[in-house]
Design an enzyme around this catalytic site. Structure first.
Site, short mmCIF file in Angstrom:
data_model
loop_
_atom_site.label_atom_id
_atom_site.label_comp_id
_atom_site.label_asym_id
_atom_site.label_seq_id
_atom_site.Cartn_x
_atom_site.Cartn_y
_atom_site.Cartn_z
CG ASP A 1 -2.14 -0.91 1.03
OD1 ASP A 1 -2.76 -0.86 -0.05
OD2 ASP A 1 -2.44 -1.68 1.95
CG ASP B 1 -7.86 -3.20 -2.76
OD1 ASP B 1 -8.30 -4.21 -3.31
OD2 ASP B 1 -8.32 -2.76 -1.70
#
Length: 390
Positions: A115, A175
């Protein structure tokens, strides 16, 4: 002549409808700024008690929730402040953005997460774009190096999660498409094409394995790193493995739109068009354009919405409209979504501890963050407002 007049009339009707749905950006930003000033006060108060908590994430069960810098959402709050500076050119927002961005800096060395695009590129990328600060450039480059260590050449993807080894071996979530922008930017900053090549390989592998024929996507694809084969496909945060989790569809749309911008590969544009078609033509979506948290939840219409999926989608559609032959349709859809968010999904000033949007869904299967304000919804809402002006 009648045909010409009819075409002109329809054109006028179309563009007047689009214009009517356009948001008053100045008013929306002013309201968002007032709300964010409330949020900053709550952040500062919370940090006096627990200094290791750096960013506001959500409000759950009436409680204000802050997170440490290694949380995947830590970068969205300072990144929002950069957007306020971009819009207002007010040094007040510049100083705030610089202050809170610094708190995430150490995560540039974090190799335990995929991330880093969210955590580092959102605040530092916007900061570098707006100020040219060379210190921000160095952070971006180091973060890309850290992220690249999670790439497996055999599988052709960047690993997403290190947890739940009993469930999967090498999980990759949709994602992860959002983190590729960090890699593309780092090739631009350094001239080192290895980052670009990793991003393209990941995008190609994901395009091959994550999507169904209707362009809906799975959430998680698990790989065998010895053979590169797919072990399983699941939807961890959606209703069921074969369901279409709303935020996942938005990540895919945004990700492939961005990949087309960075590469001009028409396969990515076609992929983005396909995903947009799934989202916009889906009859399950309510008239206001704000999706339910999962397109296949059997409890619809008695199911929670996801304003975060809507804000991500709107931001993506504004960009995709610049590239696609369906540009007018996409811009009209983005206008509708943004108008709905600005009209019916914003918090009243002073409520929700200062978060801008209400009614997002984080992780419903885990009974976490259901029908709440959440920081990434606010970030992409501001981005969509900025993009709507262009």
């Amino acid at each position: 002549m009648k045909i010409k007049l009819t075409i002109i009339a329809l054109s006028i009707l179309y563009f007047s409808t689009v214009k009517a749905q356009q948001v008053n950006v100045a008013r929306a930003f002013a309201s968002a700024a007032k709300q964010t000033e409330v949020l900053i006060k709550n952040v500062d108060s919370a940090r006096k008690i627990k200094p290791n908590l750096v960013s506001p994430r959500t409000v759950e069960n009436g409680q204000f929730k802050m997170v440490v810098s290694k949380d995947w959402t830590s970068g969205f709050f300072p990144a929002e402040l950069w957007y306020f500076y971009q819009y207002t050119k007010d040094k007040k927002w510049l100083n705030l953005a610089e202050k809170y961005t610094e708190d995430i800096k150490k995560e540039q060395f974090n190799r335990g997460t995929h991330d880093l695009g969210f955590m580092i590129y959102c605040p530092f990328g916007n900061g570098y774009r707006l100020t040219g600060n060379p210190a921000y450039k160095a952070v971006i480059i180091q973060a890309a190096k850290s992220l690249s260590t999670r790439f497996n050449a055999t599988a052709g993807v960047i690993k997403s999660w290190d947890h739940n080894g009993d469930k999967w071996k090498y999980p990759v979530i949709i994602d992860n498409m959002m983190n590729l922008e960090l890699l593309f930017e780092t090739t631009r900053l350094t001239g080192d094409s290895s980052f670009y090549k990793i991003a393209v390989k990941h995008a190609n592998t994901t395009m091959k394995n994550h999507f169904r024929p209707d362009y809906s996507s799975y959430h998680v694809v698990d790989y065998d790193t010895l053979t590169g084969n797919v072990r399983q496909k699941v939807t961890a945060q959606g209703y069921a493995n074969e369901s279409a989790w709303a935020r996942g569809q938005a990540w895919g749309l945004y990700g492939y739109t961005m990949c087309y911008r960075e590469t001009k590969n028409k396969a990515y544009l076609a992929q983005a068009d396909g995903i947009a078609g799934f989202i916009l033509n889906n009859k399950i979506t309510p008239a206001d354009g704000i999706p339910y948290w999962d397109y296949n939840d059997p409890k619809i219409p008695d199911a929670s919405r996801d304003a975060s999926a809507a804000s991500i989608t709107a931001a993506a559609l504004y960009e995709l409209a610049k590239y696609s032959s369906h540009g007018q349709k996409y811009r009209a859809a983005a206008n509708k979504i943004l108008n709905s968010l600005s009209t019916n999904y914003t918090s009243k000033i002073g409520t929700n501890y200062g978060f801008i949007l209400e009614h997002s869904t984080g992780h419903r299967p885990a009974k976490s963050e259901i029908d709440v304000p959440i920081n990434y919804a606010d970030y992409y809402y501001l981005e969509a407002l900025l993009r709507s002006k262009k």
